[in-house]
Design a protein around this motif. Structure first.
Motif, mmCIF file in Angstrom:
data_model
loop_
_atom_site.group_PDB
_atom_site.id
_atom_site.type_symbol
_atom_site.label_atom_id
_atom_site.label_comp_id
_atom_site.label_asym_id
_atom_site.label_seq_id
_atom_site.Cartn_x
_atom_site.Cartn_y
_atom_site.Cartn_z
ATOM 1 N N GLY A 89 26.226 41.867 47.604
ATOM 2 C CA GLY A 89 25.317 41.144 48.487
ATOM 3 C C GLY A 89 25.858 41.006 49.894
ATOM 4 O O GLY A 89 25.147 41.231 50.880
ATOM 5 N N LEU A 90 27.136 40.641 50.020
ATOM 6 C CA LEU A 90 27.744 40.542 51.343
ATOM 7 C C LEU A 90 27.869 41.910 51.998
ATOM 8 O O LEU A 90 27.765 42.035 53.218
ATOM 9 N N GLY A 91 28.065 42.943 51.180
ATOM 10 C CA GLY A 91 28.107 44.312 51.705
ATOM 11 C C GLY A 91 26.790 44.716 52.344
ATOM 12 O O GLY A 91 26.766 45.420 53.362
ATOM 13 N N LEU A 92 25.674 44.275 51.767
ATOM 14 C CA LEU A 92 24.365 44.547 52.365
ATOM 15 C C LEU A 92 24.270 43.923 53.752
ATOM 16 O O LEU A 92 23.754 44.529 54.685
ATOM 17 N N GLN A 93 24.782 42.715 53.877
ATOM 18 C CA GLN A 93 24.754 42.043 55.169
ATOM 19 C C GLN A 93 25.673 42.766 56.157
ATOM 20 O O GLN A 93 25.305 42.994 57.306
ATOM 21 N N LYS A 94 26.848 43.151 55.719
ATOM 22 C CA LYS A 94 27.792 43.850 56.597
ATOM 23 C C LYS A 94 27.207 45.165 57.105
ATOM 24 O O LYS A 94 27.401 45.528 58.264
ATOM 25 N N LYS A 95 26.475 45.861 56.259
ATOM 26 C CA LYS A 95 25.873 47.143 56.638
ATOM 27 C C LYS A 95 24.570 46.985 57.417
ATOM 28 O O LYS A 95 23.951 47.973 57.781
#
Length: 174
Positions: A89-95
């Motif tokens: 989920g945080l990876g989606l935000q980072k990308k």
């Protein structure tokens, strides 16, 4: 479009509570909101009747996460599990594929993973959680309501700065 990544594996009643909550939110939110359920595909598929495929703004996106970001594990453990629902989920935000991340999982784990994956803003020494408390007048912003147990004076000043910027830029004049 406002995209919200939702950790579907975070709570003790996951994923049922998260799926039902997402369905309710999509009924009440404007059409430009999209909720991206993040979790083990087998646990959040097929769609439940509470989260129908149709509807003008019932946007459903599922991202695979190999493991459950459960609240009983140590906070640092989630950040070392790249396929946990918190990390995905945080990876989606980072990308740039989501605009926000929400989890009912371990608060310390979310804070630790966010610090490692998203990094801190330049000049910020330590992350802090802010929460709006309702009051008889204006809401009150409480910054670092206990997530950090050992803070020095410099970190407390940093929290005050973060709170004042949030109050000014997000809450605006009341």
């Amino acid at each position: 479009m406002i995209r919200i990544a939702l950790d579907a594996m975070g709570s003790d009643n996951a994923p049922q509570a998260e799926v039902e909550g997402a369905a309710q939110a999509l009924k009440e939110l404007p059409a430009e909101f999209q909720i991206q359920l993040v979790g083990r595909k087998a646990d959040i598929e097929p769609p439940s009747p509470a989260y129908p495929a149709g509807g003008s703004h019932a946007h459903r996106h599922r991202r695979r996460a190999g493991s459950r970001g459960h609240g009983r594990q140590a906070p640092g453990r989630h950040s070392r599990k790249p396929r946990s629902s918190i990390a995905v989920g945080l990876g989606l935000q980072k990308k740039g594929k989501s605009d926000a991340f929400i989890s009912a999982g371990n608060t310390g784990a979310v804070l630790a993973a966010a610090t490692l994956l998203l990094r801190l803003h330049p000049g910020v020494q330590r992350a802090a959680i802010g929460a709006l408390f309702p009051s008889a007048g204006e809401p009150v912003l409480v910054v670092d309501g206990g997530a950090n147990v050992d803070c020095d004076a410099r970190e407390l000043v940093g929290f005050a700065h973060l709170g004042s910027v949030y109050a000014r830029d997000v809450l605006g004049p009341q």
